[in-house]
Design an enzyme around this catalytic site. Structure first.
Site, PDB file in Angstrom:
ATOM      1  N   HIS A 222      16.591  72.406  23.272  1.00  0.00           N
ATOM      2  CA  HIS A 222      18.074  72.323  22.576  1.00  0.00           C
ATOM      3  C   HIS A 222      18.919  72.365  23.785  1.00  0.00           C
ATOM      4  CE1 HIS A 222      21.339  73.648  20.332  1.00  0.00           C
ATOM      5  NE2 HIS A 222      20.905  72.781  19.085  1.00  0.00           N
TER       6      HIS A 222
ATOM      7  N   ASP B 183      14.797  71.387  13.976  1.00  0.00           N
ATOM      8  CA  ASP B 183      13.970  70.202  13.058  1.00  0.00           C
ATOM      9  C   ASP B 183      12.307  70.369  13.318  1.00  0.00           C
ATOM     10  OD1 ASP B 183      16.170  68.626  12.834  1.00  0.00           O
ATOM     11  OD2 ASP B 183      16.356  68.731  15.149  1.00  0.00           O
TER      12      ASP B 183
END
Length: 456
Positions: free
Chosen positions: A334, A393
């Site tokens: 991320h 996700d």
């Protein structure tokens, strides 16, 4: 048909030469980005984002700076200063839906009282209904193979059904915002039903949601042919909506919404831009890419419990030998979070309870192995030992799959949720900033004279 075939043939004959011409005249040496100190992707050299604004809506905290170096910490996500973990925890303890409360918090900056929440929930329920003939004229007559494109087109079309679309006063944009938040789930389900009939050759069905239903309940009720859902399923979907509702002003779709808002454009144009940004596989489309990657792993790994075999397959994904050829392990890493993504932690915990004893349990444990092994594989292949964590996700797609939600709706559901954040940021951009966003680009084009057509 014959005319179209001739046009396609003419274009195909020209394409190779045109692409060659483009490549010859449009190359930029990557060294120029370093030479002119260009912050590609609006990122600093250490990967942090360039500060482009100030917000009170959300904070995404994933590291601290220690003598100029990024020091990993457990990720924190706060909505209006309130930890999203605490927000969800409060709703879970009281066994109630929380997305409507989350919308209120993001838009207005405070938690509602019981009476305020009840009234606001009623307003959202009343606004769910789409304008007369909207579904027939805007969705049924122009089906789309991708629901995200239909969401963007439908949002733009709502401009024509608004008696006061250009008024950017606080009162009017608040009305438009609440209407969009309420209507997008209805548009999403209708667009999916039409896609089913037009492209999948399956039956479509339209159910009218009930006024007393929450947003999560109304989605499951209208999506399923039998209109049946359990309270546990609806509250899990509600949790997903809360987690995806907002993630700071710097994420691509929210920043897009703020950039468009800064120009003074209307609400529908600004929000449609956010939807277009979210569609991309580097952003909201990532959960779908995780599920595609999972299918590649399932097919290419004989023993899903063999960590060495899984590790080797992940290595080949990074080397572009497996997967979709991108060299990416989707769901890992991320831009801000380092040690952990709080959204992924919450989703993983709930997914684990959901899949126990179900046909999806083996897939869940396979994703767990991807989460465990991927950082080491990155370090081995890329020579980079920076901390990597699972992002939201990695598990969201599997949660949707266990809820029976089709992959066509994975990213649209993200948009349904994130509409709350987009609208909150649009309002903040309008009321606190008075300058159009206009970053600079360094031109490196060489000067040249004009050559008359006959002399070229």
């Amino acid at each position: 048909m014959e005319k179209k075939q001739k046009e396609n043939a003419l274009w195909n004959q020209s394409m190779e030469q045109l692409c060659k011409e483009y490549r010859m005249n449009n190359h930029i040496d990557p060294e120029n980005f370093e030479r002119f100190k260009v912050k590609r992707g609006l990122r600093n050299a250490d990967g942090t984002g360039v500060v482009a604004g100030i917000t009170q809506i959300c904070n995404v905290h994933g590291y601290v700076l220690d003598e100029g170096e990024k020091a990993p910490i457990d990720g924190e996500l706060t909505y209006r200063g309130i930890s999203v973990t605490d927000l969800i925890g409060g709703c879970v303890r009281e066994n109630r839906f929380g997305f409507e409360e989350t919308v209120y918090l993001l838009l207005f900056g405070c938690l509602p009282t019981a009476q305020e929440l009840h009234s606001f929930t009623q307003i959202i329920a009343q606004y769910r209904e789409l304008p007369d003939d909207f579904v027939e004229d805007m969705i049924i007559k122009a089906p789309s193979p991708n629901v995200m494109n239909k969401l963007a087109r439908s949002v733009l079309a709502l401009y024509s059904y608004d008696d006061n679309p250009e008024d950017n006063s606080l009162e009017n944009v608040l009305r438009q915002s609440v209407q969009l938040i309420a209507r997008l789930p209805s548009i999403m389900v209708a667009a999916y039903q039409v896609k089913r009939r037009s492209y999948d050759h399956k039956s479509m069905y339209f159910h009218i949601p009930k006024q007393e239903q929450s947003v999560a309940e109304s989605i499951l009720f209208t999506l399923r042919s039998d209109k049946h859902y359990t309270d546990e399923e609806a509250k899990l979907l509600d949790l997903c909506l809360m987690l995806h509702a907002e993630h700071g002003g710097g994420n691509n779709s929210t920043f897009t919404t703020r950039v468009l808002t800064s120009s003074g454009t209307d609400t529908y144009s600004a929000i449609a831009g956010g939807i277009g940004a979210l569609k991309g596989p580097r952003h909201g489309g990532a959960n779908l890419k995780v599920m595609e990657m999972l299918e590649h792993i399932k097919a290419g790994v004989q023993n899903w419990e063999d960590e060495e075999e899984v590790r080797d397959f992940l290595r080949r994904i990074l080397l572009r030998e497996e997967g979709d050829g991108s060299g990416l392990i989707y769901g890992i890493g991320h831009a801000v979070y380092t040690k952990s993504d709080p959204r992924a932690i919450i989703l993983k915990r709930n997914a684990k309870k959901l899949v126990e004893g179900s046909p999806f349990e083996a897939e869940f444990h396979l994703l767990e192995r991807v989460e465990k092994l991927a950082p080491g594989v990155f370090a081995q292949v890329r020579g980079n030992d920076k901390p990597l964590c699972a992002n939201v996700d990695l598990y969201s797609g599997l949660v949707y799959k266990t809820l029976g939600i089709p992959q066509d709706l994975f990213t649209p559901l993200f948009a349904v949720s994130r509409m709350a954040g987009w609208c909150a940021h649009r309002l903040e951009e309008m009321t606190t900033t008075s300058r159009i966003m206009r970053p600079a680009y360094k031109s490196i084009a060489s000067a040249q004279g004009y050559v008359p057509l006959g002399d070229r």
